[in-house]
Write a protein that holds these residues in place. Sequence first.
Motif, PDB file in Angstrom:
ATOM      1  N   CYS A 296       0.832  -1.206   0.000  1.00 59.76           N
ATOM      2  CA  CYS A 296       0.000   0.000   0.000  1.00 59.76           C
ATOM      3  C   CYS A 296       0.866   1.256   0.000  1.00 59.76           C
ATOM      4  O   CYS A 296       0.587   2.223  -0.722  1.00 59.76           O
ATOM      5  CB  CYS A 296      -0.933   0.003   1.204  1.00 59.76           C
ATOM      6  N   LYS A 297       1.927   1.247   0.798  1.00 53.57           N
ATOM      7  CA  LYS A 297       2.808   2.402   0.869  1.00 53.57           C
ATOM      8  C   LYS A 297       3.589   2.588  -0.435  1.00 53.57           C
ATOM      9  O   LYS A 297       3.800   3.714  -0.898  1.00 53.57           O
ATOM     10  CB  LYS A 297       3.779   2.270   2.045  1.00 53.57           C
ATOM     11  N   ILE A 298       4.018   1.484  -1.025  1.00 53.88           N
ATOM     12  CA  ILE A 298       4.750   1.568  -2.289  1.00 53.88           C
ATOM     13  C   ILE A 298       3.857   2.106  -3.401  1.00 53.88           C
ATOM     14  O   ILE A 298       4.309   2.862  -4.271  1.00 53.88           O
ATOM     15  CB  ILE A 298       5.330   0.188  -2.651  1.00 53.88           C
TER      16      ILE A 298
ATOM     17  N   SER B  60       6.024   7.218  13.444  1.00 53.92           N
ATOM     18  CA  SER B  60       4.911   6.618  12.695  1.00 53.92           C
ATOM     19  C   SER B  60       4.980   5.090  12.752  1.00 53.92           C
ATOM     20  O   SER B  60       4.525   4.415  11.831  1.00 53.92           O
ATOM     21  CB  SER B  60       4.945   7.085  11.241  1.00 53.92           C
ATOM     22  N   TYR B  61       5.542   4.570  13.831  1.00 52.22           N
ATOM     23  CA  TYR B  61       5.749   3.126  13.940  1.00 52.22           C
ATOM     24  C   TYR B  61       4.435   2.360  13.830  1.00 52.22           C
ATOM     25  O   TYR B  61       4.354   1.322  13.164  1.00 52.22           O
ATOM     26  CB  TYR B  61       6.436   2.786  15.261  1.00 52.22           C
ATOM     27  N   GLU B  62       3.384   2.862  14.462  1.00 50.80           N
ATOM     28  CA  GLU B  62       2.121   2.121  14.502  1.00 50.80           C
ATOM     29  C   GLU B  62       1.411   2.067  13.152  1.00 50.80           C
ATOM     30  O   GLU B  62       0.520   1.241  12.964  1.00 50.80           O
ATOM     31  CB  GLU B  62       1.189   2.729  15.549  1.00 50.80           C
ATOM     32  N   THR B  63       1.773   2.928  12.235  1.00 48.25           N
ATOM     33  CA  THR B  63       1.146   2.912  10.912  1.00 48.25           C
ATOM     34  C   THR B  63       2.083   2.367   9.842  1.00 48.25           C
ATOM     35  O   THR B  63       1.797   2.484   8.654  1.00 48.25           O
ATOM     36  CB  THR B  63       0.696   4.332  10.504  1.00 48.25           C
ATOM     37  N   ASN B  64       3.176   1.770  10.271  1.00 48.62           N
ATOM     38  CA  ASN B  64       4.186   1.311   9.322  1.00 48.62           C
ATOM     39  C   ASN B  64       4.188  -0.214   9.218  1.00 48.62           C
ATOM     40  O   ASN B  64       4.416  -0.914  10.207  1.00 48.62           O
ATOM     41  CB  ASN B  64       5.574   1.804   9.755  1.00 48.62           C
ATOM     42  N   ALA B  65       3.901  -0.729   8.030  1.00 54.21           N
ATOM     43  CA  ALA B  65       4.022  -2.162   7.725  1.00 54.21           C
ATOM     44  C   ALA B  65       3.087  -3.037   8.544  1.00 54.21           C
ATOM     45  O   ALA B  65       3.467  -4.127   8.971  1.00 54.21           O
ATOM     46  CB  ALA B  65       5.468  -2.631   7.890  1.00 54.21           C
ATOM     47  N   ASN B  66       1.856  -2.571   8.785  1.00 57.41           N
ATOM     48  CA  ASN B  66       0.841  -3.465   9.342  1.00 57.41           C
ATOM     49  C   ASN B  66      -0.496  -3.184   8.671  1.00 57.41           C
ATOM     50  O   ASN B  66      -0.855  -2.025   8.432  1.00 57.41           O
ATOM     51  CB  ASN B  66       0.742  -3.351  10.867  1.00 57.41           C
ATOM     52  N   ILE B  67      -1.227  -4.236   8.353  1.00 59.50           N
ATOM     53  CA  ILE B  67      -2.431  -4.105   7.543  1.00 59.50           C
ATOM     54  C   ILE B  67      -3.578  -3.459   8.306  1.00 59.50           C
ATOM     55  O   ILE B  67      -4.471  -2.847   7.710  1.00 59.50           O
ATOM     56  CB  ILE B  67      -2.859  -5.484   6.982  1.00 59.50           C
ATOM     57  N   THR B  68      -3.571  -3.561   9.633  1.00 57.10           N
ATOM     58  CA  THR B  68      -4.643  -2.957  10.421  1.00 57.10           C
ATOM     59  C   THR B  68      -4.728  -1.455  10.199  1.00 57.10           C
ATOM     60  O   THR B  68      -5.821  -0.877  10.151  1.00 57.10           O
ATOM     61  CB  THR B  68      -4.438  -3.258  11.927  1.00 57.10           C
TER      62      THR B  68
ATOM     63  N   ALA C  63      -3.448   0.078   7.478  1.00 55.75           N
ATOM     64  CA  ALA C  63      -3.282   0.402   6.056  1.00 55.75           C
ATOM     65  C   ALA C  63      -4.389   1.310   5.546  1.00 55.75           C
ATOM     66  O   ALA C  63      -4.225   1.981   4.527  1.00 55.75           O
ATOM     67  CB  ALA C  63      -3.246  -0.886   5.235  1.00 55.75           C
ATOM     68  N   GLN C  64      -5.518   1.349   6.259  1.00 51.93           N
ATOM     69  CA  GLN C  64      -6.624   2.203   5.838  1.00 51.93           C
ATOM     70  C   GLN C  64      -6.203   3.675   5.778  1.00 51.93           C
ATOM     71  O   GLN C  64      -6.711   4.437   4.947  1.00 51.93           O
ATOM     72  CB  GLN C  64      -7.803   2.033   6.784  1.00 51.93           C
ATOM     73  N   TRP C  65      -5.291   4.078   6.663  1.00 51.72           N
ATOM     74  CA  TRP C  65      -4.809   5.460   6.642  1.00 51.72           C
ATOM     75  C   TRP C  65      -4.061   5.755   5.341  1.00 51.72           C
ATOM     76  O   TRP C  65      -4.224   6.829   4.734  1.00 51.72           O
ATOM     77  CB  TRP C  65      -3.879   5.704   7.829  1.00 51.72           C
ATOM     78  N   HIS C  66      -3.262   4.809   4.906  1.00 51.94           N
ATOM     79  CA  HIS C  66      -2.488   5.006   3.678  1.00 51.94           C
ATOM     80  C   HIS C  66      -3.398   4.969   2.442  1.00 51.94           C
ATOM     81  O   HIS C  66      -3.202   5.725   1.491  1.00 51.94           O
ATOM     82  CB  HIS C  66      -1.400   3.939   3.582  1.00 51.94           C
ATOM     83  N   LEU C  67      -4.388   4.095   2.472  1.00 53.06           N
ATOM     84  CA  LEU C  67      -5.330   4.048   1.353  1.00 53.06           C
ATOM     85  C   LEU C  67      -6.139   5.332   1.264  1.00 53.06           C
ATOM     86  O   LEU C  67      -6.495   5.784   0.165  1.00 53.06           O
ATOM     87  CB  LEU C  67      -6.266   2.846   1.506  1.00 53.06           C
ATOM     88  N   ALA C  68      -6.448   5.938   2.398  1.00 52.55           N
ATOM     89  CA  ALA C  68      -7.161   7.216   2.390  1.00 52.55           C
ATOM     90  C   ALA C  68      -6.312   8.298   1.737  1.00 52.55           C
ATOM     91  O   ALA C  68      -6.818   9.127   0.957  1.00 52.55           O
ATOM     92  CB  ALA C  68      -7.534   7.617   3.813  1.00 52.55           C
ATOM     93  N   LEU C  69      -5.012   8.295   2.046  1.00 52.44           N
ATOM     94  CA  LEU C  69      -4.102   9.253   1.407  1.00 52.44           C
ATOM     95  C   LEU C  69      -4.030   9.004  -0.088  1.00 52.44           C
ATOM     96  O   LEU C  69      -4.075   9.957  -0.898  1.00 52.44           O
ATOM     97  CB  LEU C  69      -2.708   9.144   2.031  1.00 52.44           C
TER      98      LEU C  69
ATOM     99  N   ASP D 177      -7.903   3.427 -10.352  1.00 50.78           N
ATOM    100  CA  ASP D 177      -8.611   4.456  -9.591  1.00 50.78           C
ATOM    101  C   ASP D 177      -9.848   3.889  -8.912  1.00 50.78           C
ATOM    102  O   ASP D 177     -10.079   4.107  -7.711  1.00 50.78           O
ATOM    103  CB  ASP D 177      -9.013   5.605 -10.510  1.00 50.78           C
ATOM    104  N   ILE D 178     -10.654   3.177  -9.674  1.00 54.74           N
ATOM    105  CA  ILE D 178     -11.901   2.633  -9.134  1.00 54.74           C
ATOM    106  C   ILE D 178     -11.617   1.622  -8.026  1.00 54.74           C
ATOM    107  O   ILE D 178     -12.247   1.646  -6.965  1.00 54.74           O
ATOM    108  CB  ILE D 178     -12.744   1.987 -10.252  1.00 54.74           C
ATOM    109  N   ALA D 179     -10.660   0.726  -8.269  1.00 56.56           N
ATOM    110  CA  ALA D 179     -10.337  -0.308  -7.283  1.00 56.56           C
ATOM    111  C   ALA D 179      -9.874   0.317  -5.965  1.00 56.56           C
ATOM    112  O   ALA D 179     -10.329  -0.088  -4.884  1.00 56.56           O
ATOM    113  CB  ALA D 179      -9.270  -1.243  -7.832  1.00 56.56           C
ATOM    114  N   VAL D 180      -8.992   1.299  -6.048  1.00 56.22           N
ATOM    115  CA  VAL D 180      -8.468   1.935  -4.834  1.00 56.22           C
ATOM    116  C   VAL D 180      -9.566   2.681  -4.098  1.00 56.22           C
ATOM    117  O   VAL D 180      -9.703   2.570  -2.869  1.00 56.22           O
ATOM    118  CB  VAL D 180      -7.304   2.885  -5.168  1.00 56.22           C
ATOM    119  N   ILE D 181     -10.369   3.450  -4.833  1.00 56.65           N
ATOM    120  CA  ILE D 181     -11.431   4.230  -4.196  1.00 56.65           C
ATOM    121  C   ILE D 181     -12.445   3.315  -3.523  1.00 56.65           C
ATOM    122  O   ILE D 181     -12.878   3.563  -2.383  1.00 56.65           O
ATOM    123  CB  ILE D 181     -12.142   5.134  -5.222  1.00 56.65           C
TER     124      ILE D 181
END
Length: 218
Positions: free
Chosen positions: A94-96, A130-138, A140-146, A166-170
């Motif tokens: 997700c981050k990549i 940002s340890y708690e938002t790094n490399a864990n799927i729980t 990942a919603q924050w990164h997908l929102a960005l 675009d559609i898949a990510v949204i």
Amino acid sequence: NRLIERRFLLYLSSSIASFLIIFSRRPDAILNPQFWAEDGKVWFADAYNRGAIFSFFTPEAGYYQTVSRLTAVLSQAFPLAFAPLIFNLAAIGCKILIVNFLLSSRLAHLIPSIFARILIAFVYLALPYSYETNANITNAQWHLALLSFLIIAAAPSAKIVWRIFDIAVIVISALSGPFCLLLLPVAAIKWFKTRDSWTVGLLSILCVASVVQLTSLL
């Protein structure tokens, strides 16, 4: 085509560099992967014990979290010992995706300098505390929102691959947290300024997802 080759090399090199930066910050995510927070006790447990249908249609903490549920369902195809690694790799992916989208030409009209976009991508990957938002799927919603925000702000593409992306990510992002409620006015402002049909489509997806998430929250 040299342009396609250059873009492929850009995305490949940025993906490798992003992975190495993430790995340098959390080597345990790859070398000693463990379930994080709800990863094991909720996402994996529900997918393993109750199946995909229950997982996808069951909210957690008041809202639907599809990206975590989807990862857990897909991990059932592998031995249990690999599940934490699959979860972490999905989160890293997700981050990549965000880094590669930042470097794509679709944001060139907002940030013309590729070097400025590379710098933004590096700051995103190297963000401290940002340890708690790094490399864990729980989380990942924050990164997908960005990523969803960047898609809304980006120039629309006529290429079918970009449109599917675009559609898949949204869709996945909007059904993976309450952030669609915040992105809805952003998409509405974008449409009001541009009046393009593609933004109407994204706005429609966010409207439907907002109703789903708001209904669950209430």
